[in-house]
Scaffold this motif. Structure first.
Motif: not given
Length: 402
Positions: A124, A163, A239, A334-335, A338-339, A342, A358, A360-361
């Motif tokens: 990231t 996640w 976080t 959330t992780i 974002y995954l 993004c 951002w 993640p999380g």
């Protein structure tokens, strides 16, 4: 509250199969999966598909002339035979299938939480700024199905099981940097709403100025604001503690919102009230829905990297945080959210939106909904220069138990 409840029902936690689909459909998701297959997947694809060198990189070969001689290095350049857009999907699938077939990814289910998150931070941090990134995203999109076994293994991993979880209201960690005036140098969420409204006024003014010099359709205007998180996030987001870190934010996922030199951060723990209204971003549509309901034009400030990454000209929209605050107290990406989001240019109204930059999380808080705050310790170091997570942990000094 009915509209909030309806949205929350639509953002239910995705199943394992849905999680794999989400990762395969996103540039960052495929980038991350690719690191388990081949840590230099971009170079492998460029070489085997006749695309020349990955832009911005140089390959060196070290030559040894025998005993007593000094090793010599020389630059090797690959001949470019075609553009990545001209490569048939079948060829990309064949190369990626071979890479997946080598099985280097098969142990990922045994990785610890910290090992997975450490690898994610490496992906990231430089997302979108490698010379071959847009080509890699386009190529892997043509052959995403070849990565499905890797995606299935990742989402089934115990270390990644959380996640897509909602925000943990019992223990949110906040960083207060020594050189920032946010929260008056203290802790908690006091002053959050004031900071949000102040920054929104400034961002709207900057957007109006920028709109008067927007590039024409098809032009590139790199160097604009590229992050979706609002500027006030540096003092208002939190976080969880994960992977041994006192706060996940220290994991160096993005190169913004933290000092660029040696600094000190106070780490505190917040308890958030159960009645706090939190929008959960678990999939791309959740972000799209938030922006669609509360749109704010940001074309004057964000029309740069995004048009290159998404291959569209905008106009661009992000959430109007003041309007969001009328319905939600915070927004948690959330992780997994974002995954899977993004770098995706998602159509909204007459333009597009994008989630990028951002942690993640992280949850951005828009109102003071904390019921308790405790200082836990101090982190010291240069946040932008940390490499392995061991380097980050070395700077953590928890307070002695009372």
């Amino acid at each position: 509250m009915d509209d909030v409840d309806d949205v929350d029902r639509r953002t239910a936690e995705p199943t394992l199969a849905e999680r794999a689909d989400l990762l395969l459909g996103a540039p960052l998701g495929r980038d991350f999966l690719g690191t388990f297959v081949d840590f230099a997947l971009d170079h492998t694809l460029f070489a085997e598909l006749g695309l020349g060198d990955v832009p911005g990189t140089v390959m060196f070969v070290v030559e040894d002339d025998g005993p007593g001689s000094e090793p010599r290095s020389r630059t090797v350049r690959r001949r470019k035979r075609r553009d990545w857009r001209d490569v048939p999907a079948g060829e990309v699938r064949a190369v990626l299938r071979d890479a997946v077939g080598r099985g280097e990814w098969r142990g990922l289910g045994e990785l610890s939480e910290s090992e997975l998150m450490d690898q994610l931070s490496g992906v990231t941090e430089g997302f979108g700024f490698g010379g071959g990134d847009t080509a890699l995203w386009g190529l892997t999109a043509l052959a995403a199905e070849e990565l499905r076994p890797v995606a299935a293994a990742l989402v089934a991993s115990p270390a990644a099981s959380w996640w897509w979880d909602p925000v943990d209201r019992s223990d949110q960690r906040q960083l207060i940097w020594a050189d920032t005036d946010d929260n008056g140098g203290g802790g908690g969420l006091a002053g959050v709403e004031e900071a949000m409204r102040r920054d929104m006024a400034r961002e709207r003014s900057a957007n109006e100025k920028g709109r008067r010099r927007r590039p024409r359709p098809g032009e590139r205007n790199l160097g604009a604001t590229w992050w979706s998180a609002p500027d006030f996030a540096t003092g208002t987001w939190t976080t969880g503690p994960r992977g041994g870190l006192p706060a996940l934010e220290l994991g160096h996922f993005i190169d913004t919102f933290a000092p660029f030199e040696e600094s000190t951060a106070t780490v505190g723990s917040l308890t958030v009230g159960e009645r706090a209204r939190v929008a959960e971003i678990r999939r791309p549509h959740d972000w799209l829905d938030l922006v669609s309901r509360f749109p704010r034009d940001v074309s004057g400030t964000h029309d740069g990297e995004w048009r290159d990454w998404g291959d569209v000209d905008g106009p661009w929209y992000l959430p109007d945080w003041e309007a969001v605050a009328e319905h939600y107290d915070g927004v948690h990406v959330t992780i997994g959210g974002y995954l899977s989001s993004c770098g995706l240019a998602q159509p909204v109204h007459d333009g597009c939106t994008m989630l990028a930059g951002w942690v993640p999380g992280a949850t951005v808080w828009l109102r003071d909904v904390a019921t308790e705050y405790r200082r836990l310790g101090v982190w010291r170091g240069a946040p932008q220069e940390c490499g392995e997570w061991e380097d980050v942990l070395a700077g953590w000094e928890p307070y002695a138990p009372e």
